[in-house]
Design a protein around this motif. Structure first.
Motif, PDB file in Angstrom:
ATOM      1  N   UNK B 186       0.794  -1.226   0.000  1.00 34.03           N
ATOM      2  CA  UNK B 186       0.000   0.000   0.000  1.00 34.03           C
ATOM      3  C   UNK B 186       0.825   1.274   0.000  1.00 34.03           C
ATOM      4  N   UNK B 187       2.147   1.141   0.018  1.00 32.45           N
ATOM      5  CA  UNK B 187       3.013   2.317   0.064  1.00 32.45           C
ATOM      6  C   UNK B 187       2.776   3.230  -1.145  1.00 32.45           C
ATOM      7  N   UNK B 188       2.566   4.533  -0.867  1.00 34.45           N
ATOM      8  CA  UNK B 188       2.487   5.519  -1.953  1.00 34.45           C
ATOM      9  C   UNK B 188       3.902   6.072  -2.147  1.00 34.45           C
ATOM     10  N   UNK B 189       4.494   5.808  -3.302  1.00 32.58           N
ATOM     11  CA  UNK B 189       5.863   6.256  -3.544  1.00 32.58           C
ATOM     12  C   UNK B 189       5.892   7.693  -4.053  1.00 32.58           C
ATOM     13  N   UNK B 190       6.959   8.433  -3.733  1.00 28.69           N
ATOM     14  CA  UNK B 190       7.071   9.830  -4.180  1.00 28.69           C
ATOM     15  C   UNK B 190       7.445   9.882  -5.655  1.00 28.69           C
ATOM     16  N   UNK B 191       6.453   9.617  -6.512  1.00 25.92           N
ATOM     17  CA  UNK B 191       6.719   9.401  -7.941  1.00 25.92           C
ATOM     18  C   UNK B 191       7.342  10.640  -8.588  1.00 25.92           C
ATOM     19  N   UNK B 192       6.796  11.827  -8.290  1.00 20.71           N
ATOM     20  CA  UNK B 192       7.295  13.028  -8.968  1.00 20.71           C
ATOM     21  C   UNK B 192       8.772  13.252  -8.640  1.00 20.71           C
ATOM     22  N   UNK B 193       9.114  13.105  -7.358  1.00 16.61           N
ATOM     23  CA  UNK B 193      10.505  13.307  -6.952  1.00 16.61           C
ATOM     24  C   UNK B 193      11.414  12.246  -7.574  1.00 16.61           C
ATOM     25  N   UNK B 194      10.934  10.996  -7.570  1.00 19.40           N
ATOM     26  CA  UNK B 194      11.768   9.920  -8.130  1.00 19.40           C
ATOM     27  C   UNK B 194      11.961  10.094  -9.632  1.00 19.40           C
ATOM     28  N   UNK B 195      10.925  10.556 -10.309  1.00 16.42           N
ATOM     29  CA  UNK B 195      11.046  10.745 -11.769  1.00 16.42           C
ATOM     30  C   UNK B 195      12.034  11.873 -12.058  1.00 16.42           C
ATOM     31  N   UNK B 196      11.981  12.929 -11.245  1.00 13.07           N
ATOM     32  CA  UNK B 196      12.934  14.041 -11.435  1.00 13.07           C
ATOM     33  C   UNK B 196      14.369  13.540 -11.249  1.00 13.07           C
ATOM     34  N   UNK B 197      14.596  12.769 -10.186  1.00  4.79           N
ATOM     35  CA  UNK B 197      15.932  12.213  -9.941  1.00  4.79           C
ATOM     36  C   UNK B 197      16.367  11.310 -11.103  1.00  4.79           C
ATOM     37  N   UNK B 198      15.416  10.524 -11.581  1.00  2.99           N
ATOM     38  CA  UNK B 198      15.723   9.565 -12.649  1.00  2.99           C
ATOM     39  C   UNK B 198      16.114  10.295 -13.927  1.00  2.99           C
ATOM     40  N   UNK B 199      15.344  11.341 -14.245  1.00  2.00           N
ATOM     41  CA  UNK B 199      15.660  12.104 -15.460  1.00  2.00           C
ATOM     42  C   UNK B 199      16.998  12.824 -15.325  1.00  2.00           C
ATOM     43  N   UNK B 200      17.275  13.327 -14.114  1.00  2.00           N
ATOM     44  CA  UNK B 200      18.578  13.974 -13.895  1.00  2.00           C
ATOM     45  C   UNK B 200      19.718  13.001 -14.176  1.00  2.00           C
ATOM     46  N   UNK B 201      19.445  11.692 -13.909  1.00  2.00           N
ATOM     47  CA  UNK B 201      20.482  10.677 -14.141  1.00  2.00           C
ATOM     48  C   UNK B 201      20.457  10.161 -15.579  1.00  2.00           C
ATOM     49  N   UNK B 202      19.523  10.673 -16.378  1.00  2.00           N
ATOM     50  CA  UNK B 202      19.486  10.308 -17.795  1.00  2.00           C
ATOM     51  C   UNK B 202      18.751   9.025 -18.115  1.00  2.00           C
ATOM     52  N   UNK B 203      17.941   8.529 -17.180  1.00  4.59           N
ATOM     53  CA  UNK B 203      17.232   7.266 -17.421  1.00  4.59           C
ATOM     54  C   UNK B 203      15.756   7.520 -17.744  1.00  4.59           C
ATOM     55  N   UNK B 204      15.157   6.493 -18.315  1.00  2.00           N
ATOM     56  CA  UNK B 204      13.737   6.514 -18.675  1.00  2.00           C
ATOM     57  C   UNK B 204      12.951   5.800 -17.576  1.00  2.00           C
ATOM     58  N   UNK B 205      11.710   6.284 -17.310  1.00  2.00           N
ATOM     59  CA  UNK B 205      10.896   5.738 -16.218  1.00  2.00           C
ATOM     60  C   UNK B 205       9.718   4.926 -16.738  1.00  2.00           C
ATOM     61  N   UNK B 206       9.609   3.693 -16.249  1.00  2.00           N
ATOM     62  CA  UNK B 206       8.404   2.876 -16.451  1.00  2.00           C
ATOM     63  C   UNK B 206       7.629   2.881 -15.142  1.00  2.00           C
ATOM     64  N   UNK B 207       6.571   3.673 -15.103  1.00  2.00           N
ATOM     65  CA  UNK B 207       5.791   3.797 -13.868  1.00  2.00           C
ATOM     66  C   UNK B 207       4.613   2.836 -13.926  1.00  2.00           C
ATOM     67  N   UNK B 208       4.520   1.965 -12.915  1.00  2.00           N
ATOM     68  CA  UNK B 208       3.399   1.033 -12.816  1.00  2.00           C
ATOM     69  C   UNK B 208       2.279   1.734 -12.046  1.00  2.00           C
TER      70      UNK B 208
END
Lengths: 129, 417
Positions: B186-208
């Motif tokens: 049931x954990x709600x993950x901090x998607x917006x923050x994680x996506x920002x970090x991921x893009x800063x690292x140059x990776x693509x995000x597959x969000x379920x």
């Protein structure tokens, strides 16, 4: 409640399993899992060549799988191997004496499946059932 | 339906009355308490009628039909696509691909984007809390391409360890796959923050988004998600409906995952060229009625209002967490804070096997799930073979939690030595 699967016999075998443990050495040992529930059953058997002289089961899982395995050990101890081979799914259900839904059938039959696999020394226990 | 997006005092029992199956009773006259919406939701009468109406009035194969019926079916199918796009705030309906479920959506990305972009030695990051559907497709791809898969660790209360995540990002992964909301905790993950970090690292995000899109407002542009997968059947839509969102630039650079009718521009016996997106990814006759039904489901959700639904589920979850904490021997997994705990509650009850708990609850006509929830790595991390899981949706009411609690007390009584 009359249609409950959790009647006294099942609960009794679940709380106070009969013949729980292992036999070393044994004449045959077999174990298997029910991937649906994660139930695990191992059965160790000693024979005199004609009869089951000693049987132990071990494992973990839901009350149905553990109680059924416990009941099974009482059913077969001292009985001729030919009779043990002939134990059917219906015999097991009759011994359980409670309505087993399709979803729990694999739990109820795991002990018998393991015993049959061990006694035949083969794996296709589903067919043997 | 009497609810509205602006309505301040929704009567949730009237919402429940829109779902025919929820008025069913067992042999003892107990009304069904359905607490397994994380696995699949029930359907309102408007969705059932939309399917019925489609088959009575509109059914024909879509695209290329020059007769009226085919044109109407095509228009309804594409209108449903626009409804989905609007629901997640996609920039264009072209960014929405109809699939059967979130699993198929993720596999599509792995087989198409993945084969084009993942090579030997590349890193793919998943999480310890992912559903098998967001782990196994990446393992298959990694095996084929000689890539490797690493998993983000969890904090003791079942949240993603963002420090560990930052460490993995420093290894420059090509793709990161994670769940917006965990179906096992049931954990709600901090998607917006994680996506920002991921893009800063140059990776693509597959969000379920299988557990978030049905339950809370999800805006793909605000999140800046690259790919988002979700299942229609978990959000009041028909079984076999689902969607993949992908940024248009990403989708346009991707090869087809399946070949066949409908996805081509020109075919010769020597070679073929591909249709534009999204048709490129929809080979064969699609599940038209189910897409139309998904459109009707979204219209129902929008009429009630996603903010409103999210608030209702937050209140139910907070109430349930508080009540469950009072049950002796009951262990709740996942965050204690209801602000980051969605309406999915995983628990164990003493030494009673989760399947026995669920079976006794079933005897009281309370439907919950027991098992590994397609999250075996998460169960290994928790150190349990299985949990019992209760999950909520807009049609659940306080009385359902009372019924859950009383059934759990009965389970304790039955197994008390």
């Amino acid at each position: 409640m009359s249609d409950s699967v959790y009647r006294e016999a099942i609960l009794d075998h679940s709380r106070n399993p009969r013949n729980k443990g292992t036999l070393e050495p044994s004449d045959f040992t077999y174990e298997d899992v029910n991937p649906l529930c994660g139930d695990e059953i191992r059965i160790d058997v000693r024979t005199d060549g004609e009869r089951v002289t000693e049987i132990r089961f071990s494992g973990r899982g839901c009350a149905i799988s553990q109680a059924a395995a416990s009941m099974l050990t009482e059913m077969v101890e001292g009985r001729p191997l030919d009779e043990v081979k002939a134990i059917s799914r219906d015999d097991m259900l009759e011994e359980l004496g409670v309505p087993i839904s399709p979803a729990r059938m694999k739990c109820a039959m795991l002990g018998l499946k393991v015993l049959k696999a061990g006694i035949y020394g083969v794996s296709p226990a589903d067919e043997a059932l | 339906m009497i609810t509205s997006a602006m309505g301040s005092a929704t009567d949730w029992t009237e919402v429940r009355d829109d779902f025919p199956i929820l008025s069913s009773v067992n042999a003892r006259g107990q009304r069904l308490v359905y607490l397994d919406s994380a696995a699949s939701s029930q359907k309102p009468i408007s969705v059932i009628e939309a399917l019925d109406r489609y088959y009575r009035e509109t059914n024909a194969n879509i695209h290329r039909g020059v007769y009226d019926l085919s044109e109407r079916a095509t228009a309804q199918y594409e209108a449903a696509r626009a409804t989905v796009a609007d629901f997640i705030n996609a920039a264009s309906p072209r960014e929405v691909i109809f699939v059967r479920n979130a699993t198929e959506a993720i596999n599509l990305v792995a087989q198409s984007w993945g084969r084009r972009n993942i090579g030997a030695g590349d890193l793919i990051v998943v999480t310890t809390m992912d559903h098998h559907s967001n782990i196994v497709p990446w393992q298959l791809l990694a095996e084929e391409r000689g890539a490797r898969v690493a998993a983000v660790r969890l904090t003791p209360d079942g949240q993603l360890d963002l420090d560990h995540y930052r460490g993995l990002l420093a290894e420059q992964p090509k793709l990161v796959a994670f769940p917006h909301v965990s179906n096992g905790l049931g954990t709600i993950n901090p998607a917006a923050e994680m996506i920002r970090l991921t893009h800063d690292a140059g990776a693509v995000v597959m969000l379920d988004g299988a557990q978030s899109v049905p339950h809370m407002p999800v805006d793909v542009q605000a999140l800046d998600a690259d790919f988002l997968a979700f299942s229609g059947h978990k959000m009041l839509g028909p079984m076999g409906s689902g969607a993949l969102y992908g940024k248009r630039a990403l989708l346009e650079a991707m090869p087809p995952a399946l070949g066949g009718g409908g996805m081509i521009r020109k075919v010769t016996l020597e070679q073929s060229t591909w249709a534009d997106v999204p048709a490129r990814f929809e080979a064969g006759t699609p599940a038209v009625a189910d897409a139309v039904g998904l459109g009707a489901a979204i219209e129902y959700l929008q009429a009630v209002g996603m903010e409103h639904i999210a608030a209702h589920e937050r209140a139910l979850t907070a109430r349930a967490l508080e009540a469950l904490r009072e049950v002796p021997d009951l262990t709740i997994y996942g965050p204690a804070d209801p602000a980051v705990h969605a309406g999915v509650i995983s628990f164990t009850l003493g030494d009673i096997h989760p399947h026995d708990v669920a079976a006794i609850l079933n005897e009281e006509n309370v439907a919950v799930r027991a098992g590994h929830h397609c999250c075996q790595p998460l169960m290994q991390w928790l150190g349990v073979p299985a949990t019992t899981r209760a999950s909520f949706y807009l049609y659940n009411v306080d009385e359902d939690i009372d019924r859950l609690l009383s059934a759990l007390h009965r389970a304790r009584a039955i197994f008390a030595a």
